[in-house]
Scaffold this motif. Structure first.
Motif, mmCIF file in Angstrom:
data_model
loop_
_atom_site.group_PDB
_atom_site.id
_atom_site.type_symbol
_atom_site.label_atom_id
_atom_site.label_comp_id
_atom_site.label_asym_id
_atom_site.label_seq_id
_atom_site.Cartn_x
_atom_site.Cartn_y
_atom_site.Cartn_z
ATOM 1 N N THR A 486 0.847 -1.191 0.000
ATOM 2 C CA THR A 486 0.000 0.000 0.000
ATOM 3 C C THR A 486 0.883 1.242 0.000
ATOM 4 O OG1 THR A 486 -1.693 -1.187 1.227
ATOM 5 C CG2 THR A 486 -1.817 1.225 1.233
ATOM 6 N N PRO A 487 0.714 2.120 -0.981
ATOM 7 C CA PRO A 487 1.614 3.285 -1.064
ATOM 8 C C PRO A 487 1.413 4.240 0.102
ATOM 9 C CG PRO A 487 -0.155 3.451 -2.693
ATOM 10 C CD PRO A 487 -0.266 2.090 -2.085
ATOM 11 N N THR A 488 2.502 4.669 0.690
ATOM 12 C CA THR A 488 2.503 5.671 1.748
ATOM 13 C C THR A 488 3.519 6.734 1.370
ATOM 14 O OG1 THR A 488 4.182 4.508 3.035
ATOM 15 C CG2 THR A 488 1.883 3.943 3.484
ATOM 16 N N PRO A 489 3.405 7.949 1.906
ATOM 17 C CA PRO A 489 4.373 8.992 1.562
ATOM 18 C C PRO A 489 5.818 8.578 1.861
ATOM 19 C CG PRO A 489 2.458 9.947 2.624
ATOM 20 C CD PRO A 489 2.287 8.471 2.724
ATOM 21 N N GLY A 490 6.044 7.960 3.035
ATOM 22 C CA GLY A 490 7.405 7.552 3.386
ATOM 23 C C GLY A 490 7.931 6.484 2.454
ATOM 24 N N ARG A 491 7.103 5.498 2.125
ATOM 25 C CA ARG A 491 7.544 4.436 1.231
ATOM 26 C C ARG A 491 7.789 4.988 -0.173
ATOM 27 N NH1 ARG A 491 7.382 -0.943 1.923
ATOM 28 N NH2 ARG A 491 6.179 -0.663 3.825
ATOM 29 N N ALA A 492 6.927 5.901 -0.619
ATOM 30 C CA ALA A 492 7.096 6.494 -1.949
ATOM 31 C C ALA A 492 8.418 7.253 -2.036
ATOM 32 C CB ALA A 492 5.929 7.415 -2.264
ATOM 33 N N ARG A 493 8.793 7.977 -0.969
ATOM 34 C CA ARG A 493 10.067 8.704 -0.977
ATOM 35 C C ARG A 493 11.240 7.741 -1.048
ATOM 36 N NH1 ARG A 493 7.307 11.999 2.833
ATOM 37 N NH2 ARG A 493 8.216 10.772 4.549
ATOM 38 N N SER A 494 11.136 6.611 -0.317
ATOM 39 C CA SER A 494 12.231 5.632 -0.325
ATOM 40 C C SER A 494 12.412 5.039 -1.713
ATOM 41 C CB SER A 494 11.953 4.530 0.700
ATOM 42 O OG SER A 494 11.873 5.055 2.004
ATOM 43 N N ILE A 495 11.298 4.655 -2.353
ATOM 44 C CA ILE A 495 11.400 4.043 -3.682
ATOM 45 C C ILE A 495 11.868 5.073 -4.702
ATOM 46 C CG2 ILE A 495 10.140 2.816 -5.472
ATOM 47 C CD1 ILE A 495 8.263 1.787 -3.347
#
Length: 560
Positions: A486-495
């Protein structure tokens, strides 16, 4: 009992026994001497007194000389009696002194030996007390983890057995796996210890918490497991900073509820559920249920049928396209293993691959899938279908086989294909092997022969990404946990940071397992435009894939 008592009486005499035997013998000899001497002296005295009495009767009263003689005899008898007593006392004193002289050293030696025995017994008792304390300490140490103080695996099983012996509500066993963001990297030991302490304080000793291995924790509870797991995930899945690095722990959990079984069976069932949670891209918690038993039965059947399946050609390839989101064109086709089982139907690798690995036939499986896929690529090329390249999966066992490149090049040459027509996808574990290993050497040989090698399942670790140029890989495929999460802001920044680094390194990236529009948009937003998954099309057999291409698959009008 009677024989035991008789055997006790027949024991060898000790020093005290010899002492008292000597005393008894001495006293007996003394008594016999006294009796003999006293009897002889008494007879002599009695005869003297009888003779004196007769003499007195013979003499007249006026005869003073006879009376005087009788009195002399009586005095002599009394004197003899006194000397007899003196002799008796002297004999007694001599015998006692002799006995004391003979037996006193033995008595003193026995007394010293007894004192030494008492001291040795006291030391033995003290050593036994210390040994018992040390054994208790060692037993406690053997049942606890030395870093966290929590019960370890044996301690957890022992405590669980005690729980199972007490009737009450059903017991649930939960096994947690604690890892870093991508699930492949281990957390530093300091973070694991800190998280275990935090979890132990939150649970307050109820339920039972144990550390089963470096990354696994066990929990036993009589409470409902689902709310408890939700609480645990809330506690553990919080960002943690250590050595200026931010870690986001990822927790996977499997649990089993008590059935008629022992602690080992219950823990094993929970671990099987955990294994399912580890391999699933989005399902973090799995409960052991009847489906697992059916799966175990199926695994036994597959193990029996596997040799015939490889020989009869039941193992084939299914094909899934990969497209570019920005252009819509076909960029690659991946060959995926399928088992056309005569009784169970078509089986996917997640169903039979553990059985193949357990049987040691992984290379045979990959070789058969590769052969089928390469023949299909030759047929499609002959029909003028534009297939940019074919992606072949190589397991760690396959990429570690000696002579791999020679056999693969011979197969390509025999089908009229070149090294540039294929891409070999290898797992990330290959790059964790030593440089001199056969797997590392085979990767170098493949790339030297012009065959592109891509890393399948890249974890979100910038350090591992930065080391990719040293490995010479031609591309990477993101771990499914990233593309399907599930996309989250923190995960999106990491990817996005990872994709930026890959672009700078000029290493193309793709994502697999895309099943929803939301996941597709998420990948496009972070800069990953090469995707594959059921959103585009599910894996198809060769004939279905041919129709899919013939019906106007993207990118067939011109080469990509």
């Amino acid at each position: 009992m009677r024989l035991a008592s008789l055997s006790g009486l027949c024991r060898p005499p000790n020093a005290f026994d010899r002492l008292w035997i000597g005393v008894l013998l001495s006293v007996s000899a003394l008594g016999a001497a006294f009796a003999l001497y006293a009897g002889m002296t008494a007879v002599d005295l009695e005869e003297m007194r009888t003779a004196a009495a007769r003499l007195v009767r013979v003499q007249t009263v006026s005869d003073g000389a006879g009376i005087e003689i009788a009195r002399g005899i009586e005095a002599a008898a009394q004197d003899m009696d006194a000397r007899r007593r003196t002799f008796q006392l002297s004999v007694v004193a001599i015998v006692l002194l002799a006995a004391l002289t003979v037996q006193l050293p033995a008595y003193l030696s026995a007394a010293r030996q007894q004192r030494r025995s008492d001291r040795a017994l006291d030391r033995a008792r003290l050593a036994l007390t210390r040994l018992r304390a040390e054994m208790a300490q060692l037993s406690d140490t053997a049942l606890h983890d030395d870093r966290t103080g929590l019960p370890n695996g044996p301690g957890f099983r022992a405590a669980l057995d005690r729980w199972l012996a007490v009737e009450g509500d059903p017991i649930a066993v939960i096994v947690l796996d604690l890892s870093a963001d991508g699930g492949r990297d281990r957390l530093p030991e300091g973070i694991v210890t800190s998280l275990s302490s935090t979890l132990d304080d939150a649970l307050e000793g109820d339920p039972l918490l144990a550390r089963l291995s470096d990354t696994e924790f066990g929990i036993a509870t009589r409470k409902a497991p689902d709310p408890l797991i939700t609480q645990i995930l809330t506690i553990l899945e919080q960002p943690v900073v250590a050595d200026r690095t931010t870690y986001r722990p990822r927790v996977r959990a499997g649990y089993a509820v008590q059935r008629p079984c022992d602690s080992t069976d219950l823990i094993t069932a929970a671990r099987k559920a955990l294994q399912q949670a580890r391999s699933h891209p989005s399902r973090h918690v799995v409960a052991y249920c009847d489906d697992f038993r059916a799966t175990e039965t199926t695994s036994a059947q597959l193990l029996r049928d596997l040799p015939d399946a490889l020989f009869d050609g039941q193992i084939t390839a299914a094909f899934q396209p990969q497209i570019c989101l920005s252009t819509g064109r076909l960029t690659a086709v991946e060959a995926l293993a399928r088992w056309q089982h005569p009784a169970l139907g078509e089986l996917e690798p997640r169903t039979f691959f553990p059985t193949v690995r357990r049987a040691g036939l992984t290379y045979d499986l990959d070789r058969q899938v590769w052969s089928h896929a390469l023949r299909q690529l030759t047929d499609w090329r002959a029909q003028d279908f534009n297939i940019p390249h074919l992606a072949l999966n190589a397991s760690l066992e396959t990429i570690s086989c000696s002579g791999l490149l020679t056999r693969l090049l011979a197969q390509l040459s025999g089908l009229g294909l070149s090294a540039s027509d294929i891409v070999v996808e290898v797992p990330e574990q290959v790059f964790g092997t030593t440089d001199g290993s056969e797997a590392a050497l085979n990767v170098e040989r493949l790339m030297a022969a012009g065959i592109r090698v891509e890393l399948d399942g890249l974890s979100p670790n910038l350090t591992s990404v930065a080391n990719l140029p040293e490995r010479g890989v031609s591309g990477v495929k993101l771990d499914q946990a990233l593309s399907c999460a599930t996309p989250t802001p923190g995960r999106a920044r990491s990817i996005r940071a990872m994709m930026t680094l890959l672009d700078e390194l000029e290493i193309p990236a793709s994502a697999k397992g895309i099943e929803t529009d939301q996941q597709s948009r998420h990948m496009a937003d972070v800069g990953c435009v090469r995707v594959q998954g059921n959103l585009i099309t599910a894996p198809m057999d060769a004939q279905s894939f041919r129709r899919w291409i013939a019906d106007g698959a993207p990118g067939q009008s011109s080469a990509v």
